[in-house]
Motif scaffolding. Structure first.
Motif, PDB file in Angstrom:
ATOM      1  N   GLN A 131     -57.439  32.662  43.085  1.00  0.00           N
ATOM      2  CA  GLN A 131     -56.849  33.106  41.823  1.00  0.00           C
ATOM      3  C   GLN A 131     -57.185  32.165  40.674  1.00  0.00           C
ATOM      4  O   GLN A 131     -57.367  32.605  39.531  1.00  0.00           O
ATOM      5  N   GLY A 165     -53.706  40.766  41.023  1.00  0.00           N
ATOM      6  CA  GLY A 165     -53.633  40.393  42.428  1.00  0.00           C
ATOM      7  C   GLY A 165     -54.808  40.982  43.188  1.00  0.00           C
ATOM      8  O   GLY A 165     -55.427  41.955  42.759  1.00  0.00           O
ATOM      9  N   PRO A 228     -53.847  46.406  45.131  1.00  0.00           N
ATOM     10  CA  PRO A 228     -53.027  45.198  45.220  1.00  0.00           C
ATOM     11  C   PRO A 228     -51.681  45.492  45.892  1.00  0.00           C
ATOM     12  O   PRO A 228     -51.211  46.638  45.895  1.00  0.00           O
ATOM     13  N   SER A 230     -48.646  44.924  45.022  1.00  0.00           N
ATOM     14  CA  SER A 230     -47.590  45.483  44.167  1.00  0.00           C
ATOM     15  C   SER A 230     -47.674  47.001  44.104  1.00  0.00           C
ATOM     16  O   SER A 230     -46.660  47.701  44.171  1.00  0.00           O
ATOM     17  N   LYS A 246     -55.619  42.475  55.336  1.00  0.00           N
ATOM     18  CA  LYS A 246     -55.748  41.427  54.322  1.00  0.00           C
ATOM     19  C   LYS A 246     -57.220  41.123  54.021  1.00  0.00           C
ATOM     20  O   LYS A 246     -57.733  40.053  54.319  1.00  0.00           O
ATOM     21  N   GLU A 248     -58.507  41.280  50.766  1.00  0.00           N
ATOM     22  CA  GLU A 248     -58.570  40.628  49.448  1.00  0.00           C
ATOM     23  C   GLU A 248     -60.007  40.668  48.921  1.00  0.00           C
ATOM     24  O   GLU A 248     -60.536  39.687  48.401  1.00  0.00           O
ATOM     25  N   ARG A 251     -60.850  41.119  43.268  1.00  0.00           N
ATOM     26  CA  ARG A 251     -59.826  40.688  42.312  1.00  0.00           C
ATOM     27  C   ARG A 251     -60.205  41.305  40.969  1.00  0.00           C
ATOM     28  O   ARG A 251     -60.924  40.708  40.178  1.00  0.00           O
ATOM     29  N   VAL A 290     -46.655  38.901  39.598  1.00  0.00           N
ATOM     30  CA  VAL A 290     -47.683  39.091  40.624  1.00  0.00           C
ATOM     31  C   VAL A 290     -47.637  37.933  41.616  1.00  0.00           C
ATOM     32  O   VAL A 290     -47.692  38.133  42.834  1.00  0.00           O
ATOM     33  N   ASP A 291     -47.514  36.712  41.098  1.00  0.00           N
ATOM     34  CA  ASP A 291     -47.457  35.541  41.958  1.00  0.00           C
ATOM     35  C   ASP A 291     -46.216  35.582  42.857  1.00  0.00           C
ATOM     36  O   ASP A 291     -46.289  35.333  44.068  1.00  0.00           O
ATOM     37  N   ASN A 294     -46.483  38.601  45.549  1.00  0.00           N
ATOM     38  CA  ASN A 294     -47.449  38.598  46.641  1.00  0.00           C
ATOM     39  C   ASN A 294     -46.794  38.339  47.991  1.00  0.00           C
ATOM     40  O   ASN A 294     -47.101  39.009  48.982  1.00  0.00           O
ATOM     41  N   SER A 295     -45.881  37.370  48.046  1.00  0.00           N
ATOM     42  CA  SER A 295     -45.199  37.080  49.310  1.00  0.00           C
ATOM     43  C   SER A 295     -44.062  38.064  49.559  1.00  0.00           C
ATOM     44  O   SER A 295     -43.867  38.518  50.694  1.00  0.00           O
TER      45      SER A 295
END
Length: 342
Positions: A131, A165, A228, A230, A246, A248, A251, A290-291, A294-295
């Motif tokens: 990121q 994200g 993403p 969210s 996962k 990813e 981005r 977003v940060d 994510n978790s």
């Protein structure tokens, strides 16, 4: 004659009343040299369209953006927000900036690739290390260079880039390596880069409007999608897909866009208000949410029954070796600059 004379006098009195100077809240006329509120003079109204539901992070940030524009412009610019695809799909909204059916569009930046070669850079897979690398690019000189190229090629002015994200894959089959994607119909945005990259990975990419994805998975028309966390959570894809992979792999930033012609029609003060609001509190809100999410979203999706899969990312990256050189050489220079901006 007398009746006509009385009617003439009455009419002149009515006209005189309707054209009297505006008064302030206390009922008196503005003092000499005092300007009337911008609303009285006639504010510029700009329609902003997007496809997200009200619960989505970026949808909430857009409302903050609209309020900040109103404040910074002293009411001379009013943003009216039309969410949830009310004014059309992403592609329709973007095209609508040219014909006036919308004034501002906000969405996944990859949509811009249909009108600008430079915009193809947004969805190149496995381009960022993390990121921090992403932020350094889109908040720095390379991001400005990308925006300038897009405006020159398409007539669209990018007001800002927001965080979104990384994109994950959701499917109804466990995917640990590229070979596991063979034959799977994966919904992708209407972007040539998404289509080509998933083809090279062995899947059957299926461009489709976002609003149709849930039902298409539910009915077995497609096997999965990628987005993403969210958006995966807010769109309830846990109800129709079992596996959360996962990857990813991309981005992609969120881009807020206005046509150059519309932007140039505004006063310098109004232009500054738009730019400042687009890069102000709403952008900070997105970064924070977003940060934080994510978790939280990962935990919630697993609680809703999704199985987390951590694939062999090296195998995916190897499968896409040389992707830009062979498929999209027109963005090779930008790609190399992004790689160097680590």
């Amino acid at each position: 004659m007398k009746a006509a004379g009385v009617f003439s006098v009455a009419l002149s009195l009515l006209v005189g009343c309707s054209s009297s100077p505006a008064t302030n809240e206390g009922g008196s006329q503005p003092a000499a040299g005092e300007s009337k509120p911008a609303e009285t003079a006639g504010a510029v109204k700009l329609n902003l369209g997007h496809v997200w539901t009200a619960s989505e992070i970026h949808s909430q940030a857009v409302e903050q953006f609209a309020a900040e524009v109103d404040k910074l412009s002293n009411g001379s610019v009013k943003i009216e927000v039309f969410g949830d695809g009310t004014l059309g799909k992403d592609k329709d909204l973007l095209e609508g900036l040219k014909v006036g059916t919308a004034d501002i569009w906000i969405g996944g930046a990859g949509v811009l690739s249909g009108s600008s070669d430079a915009a193809k850079i947004f969805t190149v897979p496995f381009m960022f290390e993390n990121q921090e690398h992403f932020n350094k690019v889109y908040d720095g000189e390379v991001g400005k260079e990308v925006s300038a190229a897009i405006e020159q090629q398409s007539g669209y002015k990018v007001l800002t880039y927001w965080d979104r994200g990384a994109r994950w894959l959701t499917v109804n089959k466990e995917v640990k390596k590229p070979e596991d994607l063979s034959g799977l119909k994966i919904r992708v945005p209407e972007s040539p880069v998404f289509v080509k990259s998933f083809q090279q990975l062995g899947a059957a990419p299926t461009p489709m409007a976002f609003g149709e994805v849930y039902t298409a998975i539910q009915q077995g028309v497609i096997d999965g999608q990628e987005n993403p966390l969210s958006l995966i959570y807010s769109s309830k894809f846990s109800e129709v897909n079992k596996f959360l992979v996962k990857t990813e792999h991309v981005r992609e930033p969120i881009a807020m866009v206005i046509s150059s012609n519309k932007f140039n029609s505004l006063s310098p003060e109004q232009q500054n208000a738009l730019m400042e609001a687009a890069n102000g509190q709403a952008k900070k809100y997105v970064i924070e949410q977003v940060d934080k999410g994510n978790s939280e979203f990962l935990t919630k999706l697993q609680e809703e029954g999704m199985t987390l899969v951590e694939p062999d990312l090296a195998a995916f990256q190897a499968k896409l070796e040389g992707f830009v050189d062979t498929q999209f050489p027109e963005v090779k220079e930008l790609y190399e600059k992004i790689q160097s901006a680590k």
